[in-house]
Design a protein around this motif. Structure first.
Motif, PDB file in Angstrom:
ATOM      1  N   ASN A 159      91.932  24.708 121.772  1.00 29.00           N
ATOM      2  CA  ASN A 159      91.300  23.508 121.240  1.00 29.00           C
ATOM      3  C   ASN A 159      89.798  23.454 121.527  1.00 29.00           C
ATOM      4  O   ASN A 159      89.126  22.500 121.152  1.00 29.00           O
ATOM      5  CB  ASN A 159      91.975  22.258 121.821  1.00 29.00           C
ATOM      6  CG  ASN A 159      93.396  22.107 121.290  1.00 29.00           C
ATOM      7  OD1 ASN A 159      93.618  22.247 120.095  1.00 29.00           O
ATOM      8  ND2 ASN A 159      94.338  21.865 122.170  1.00 29.00           N
TER       9      ASN A 159
ATOM     10  N   ALA B 233      91.910  22.633 116.191  1.00 30.00           N
ATOM     11  CA  ALA B 233      92.758  21.512 116.591  1.00 30.00           C
ATOM     12  C   ALA B 233      93.511  20.917 115.407  1.00 30.00           C
ATOM     13  O   ALA B 233      94.665  20.494 115.539  1.00 30.00           O
ATOM     14  CB  ALA B 233      91.906  20.431 117.269  1.00 30.00           C
ATOM     15  N   ASP B 234      92.893  20.882 114.212  1.00 34.14           N
ATOM     16  CA  ASP B 234      93.584  20.278 113.074  1.00 34.14           C
ATOM     17  C   ASP B 234      94.776  21.122 112.631  1.00 34.14           C
ATOM     18  O   ASP B 234      95.767  20.594 112.134  1.00 34.14           O
ATOM     19  CB  ASP B 234      92.618  20.044 111.908  1.00 34.14           C
ATOM     20  CG  ASP B 234      91.989  21.319 111.380  1.00 34.14           C
ATOM     21  OD1 ASP B 234      91.971  22.330 112.110  1.00 34.14           O
ATOM     22  OD2 ASP B 234      91.507  21.303 110.227  1.00 34.14           O
TER      23      ASP B 234
ATOM     24  N   ARG C 214      96.577  23.046 114.847  1.00 34.83           N
ATOM     25  CA  ARG C 214      97.558  22.837 115.917  1.00 34.83           C
ATOM     26  C   ARG C 214      98.322  21.533 115.704  1.00 34.83           C
ATOM     27  O   ARG C 214      99.541  21.468 115.906  1.00 34.83           O
ATOM     28  CB  ARG C 214      96.821  22.829 117.257  1.00 34.83           C
ATOM     29  CG  ARG C 214      97.653  22.451 118.462  1.00 34.83           C
ATOM     30  CD  ARG C 214      98.765  23.430 118.741  1.00 34.83           C
ATOM     31  NE  ARG C 214      98.272  24.764 119.025  1.00 34.83           N
ATOM     32  CZ  ARG C 214      99.052  25.819 119.200  1.00 34.83           C
ATOM     33  NH1 ARG C 214     100.364  25.686 119.092  1.00 34.83           N
ATOM     34  NH2 ARG C 214      98.541  26.992 119.450  1.00 34.83           N
ATOM     35  N   LYS C 215      97.629  20.521 115.247  1.00 34.52           N
ATOM     36  CA  LYS C 215      98.227  19.199 115.035  1.00 34.52           C
ATOM     37  C   LYS C 215      99.338  19.237 113.987  1.00 34.52           C
ATOM     38  O   LYS C 215     100.303  18.466 114.073  1.00 34.52           O
ATOM     39  CB  LYS C 215      97.123  18.223 114.626  1.00 34.52           C
ATOM     40  CG  LYS C 215      97.568  16.805 114.356  1.00 34.52           C
ATOM     41  CD  LYS C 215      96.364  15.899 114.101  1.00 34.52           C
ATOM     42  CE  LYS C 215      95.588  16.342 112.869  1.00 34.52           C
ATOM     43  NZ  LYS C 215      94.436  15.439 112.571  1.00 34.52           N
ATOM     44  N   HIS C 216      99.212  20.122 113.002  1.00 35.01           N
ATOM     45  CA  HIS C 216     100.175  20.146 111.899  1.00 35.01           C
ATOM     46  C   HIS C 216     101.268  21.214 112.048  1.00 35.01           C
ATOM     47  O   HIS C 216     102.198  21.257 111.239  1.00 35.01           O
ATOM     48  CB  HIS C 216      99.434  20.351 110.575  1.00 35.01           C
ATOM     49  CG  HIS C 216      98.636  19.161 110.151  1.00 35.01           C
ATOM     50  ND1 HIS C 216      97.285  19.039 110.382  1.00 35.01           N
ATOM     51  CD2 HIS C 216      99.012  18.006 109.538  1.00 35.01           C
ATOM     52  CE1 HIS C 216      96.847  17.885 109.918  1.00 35.01           C
ATOM     53  NE2 HIS C 216      97.880  17.238 109.401  1.00 35.01           N
TER      54      HIS C 216
ATOM     55  N   TYR D 124     104.874  24.943 109.042  1.00 37.11           N
ATOM     56  CA  TYR D 124     104.490  23.570 108.744  1.00 37.11           C
ATOM     57  C   TYR D 124     105.659  22.852 108.071  1.00 37.11           C
ATOM     58  O   TYR D 124     106.519  23.481 107.439  1.00 37.11           O
ATOM     59  CB  TYR D 124     103.275  23.539 107.819  1.00 37.11           C
ATOM     60  CG  TYR D 124     102.110  24.367 108.317  1.00 37.11           C
ATOM     61  CD1 TYR D 124     101.248  23.885 109.299  1.00 37.11           C
ATOM     62  CD2 TYR D 124     101.890  25.651 107.805  1.00 37.11           C
ATOM     63  CE1 TYR D 124     100.190  24.652 109.762  1.00 37.11           C
ATOM     64  CE2 TYR D 124     100.830  26.425 108.266  1.00 37.11           C
ATOM     65  CZ  TYR D 124      99.988  25.924 109.245  1.00 37.11           C
ATOM     66  OH  TYR D 124      98.945  26.697 109.697  1.00 37.11           O
TER      67      TYR D 124
ATOM     68  N   THR E  33      92.859  22.388 102.078  1.00 40.89           N
ATOM     69  CA  THR E  33      92.946  23.012 103.407  1.00 40.89           C
ATOM     70  C   THR E  33      92.817  24.521 103.301  1.00 40.89           C
ATOM     71  O   THR E  33      92.117  25.161 104.099  1.00 40.89           O
ATOM     72  CB  THR E  33      94.279  22.642 104.077  1.00 40.89           C
ATOM     73  OG1 THR E  33      94.334  21.228 104.292  1.00 40.89           O
ATOM     74  CG2 THR E  33      94.432  23.356 105.420  1.00 40.89           C
TER      75      THR E  33
END
Length: 267
Positions: A4, A35-36, A38-40, A108, A116
């Protein structure tokens, strides 16, 4: 690098002005993930089969002053060793941005939107490819020819579970990106240092090897090293690797040092 942590540069370029026509490329050794992304990722997602620890294993090459390009971004973010293909039906063998991992498990909950995909291409794919193009053109201008050595590693032969893998696989698109003599000479050099060698099976070279190696005055070859030769002597599964067996790693590095003298001879 923490996954991150903000990335200041997507790649590392060492010794751009080295007095050699050789360029070392490590496109799959990065571990950083934005980070974006990793979030998804699904909680079950495993980003397996990176080319773990290769910058450290081959550190004697930039130390010898060979021009070296190292990708710092995880191949699962965007894979610079693939042609640009955004079809979600493609798997990791041809997709530029994977939506399933190398074990064909989803990453995902839903398909990534086109914006994206395009953003990842701009931010993480093209910087590496543009840098590699620029370096090779500089080598051609200075030496009249460039040699591209694309370094990778693998756990086993994908889709061929019944075949015992060799310890090295050389890929030159069936002698289309180098001469047959060049491949045979490199193969013999590996064999002289107790590696077993397969040629163009199951890896004939990724898009980097084939795209650049089909251009005039560029010799390109992909070198794949089996995990159990330098990480640990065990089977490898769907996992993220964070450490290696130190003695094995150092012995593998010593065995590979012949590449330094081999590449020094290229003009």
């Amino acid at each position: 690098m923490d996954e991150n942590e903000q990335l200041s540069a997507t790649f590392e370029l060492l010794h751009a002005d080295a007095a050699s026509p050789v360029v070392i490329s490590l496109p799959h050794s990065g571990t950083w993930i934005p980070a974006d992304m990793r979030k998804h990722l699904l909680p079950t997602a495993v980003l397996a089969n990176s080319d773990w620890f290769l910058p450290a294993l081959y550190d004697f090459l930039p130390q010898t002053d060979f021009t070296t390009l190292i990708n710092r971004v995880n191949r699962y973010v965007a894979d610079p060793n693939r042609a640009v293909t955004l079809d979600s039906d493609h798997d990791y063998r041809s997709a530029t941005i994977y939506q399933r991992n190398t074990f064909n498990h989803p990453l995902y909950a839903r398909q990534l939107p086109p914006e994206t995909l395009q953003s990842r291409l701009r931010t993480y794919y093209w910087p590496y490819r543009h840098a590699l193009t620029m370096i090779l053109k500089q080598k051609q201008a200075k030496f009249g020819h460039a040699y591209l050595i694309d370094l990778h590693s693998f756990a086993q032969y994908p889709h061929y579970p019944g075949i015992k893998p060799k310890t090295i696989v050389l890929g030159n698109d069936h002698d289309r990106t180098t001469s047959k003599i060049f491949r045979q000479t490199l193969s013999a050099a590996f064999a002289a240092h107790d590696f077993t060698v397969e040629n163009n099976f199951p890896f004939r070279g990724g898009d980097i090897t084939r795209y650049y190696g089909h251009q005039p005055n560029i010799t390109a070859i992909q070198i794949e090293l089996r995990y159990d030769q330098y990480i640990d002597q065990r089977p490898f599964r769907e996992e993220v690797l964070t450490q290696y067996q130190t003695d094995l790693f150092r012995k593998a590095q010593d065995r590979l040092r012949f590449l330094r003298d081999f590449l020094k001879q290229l003009r």
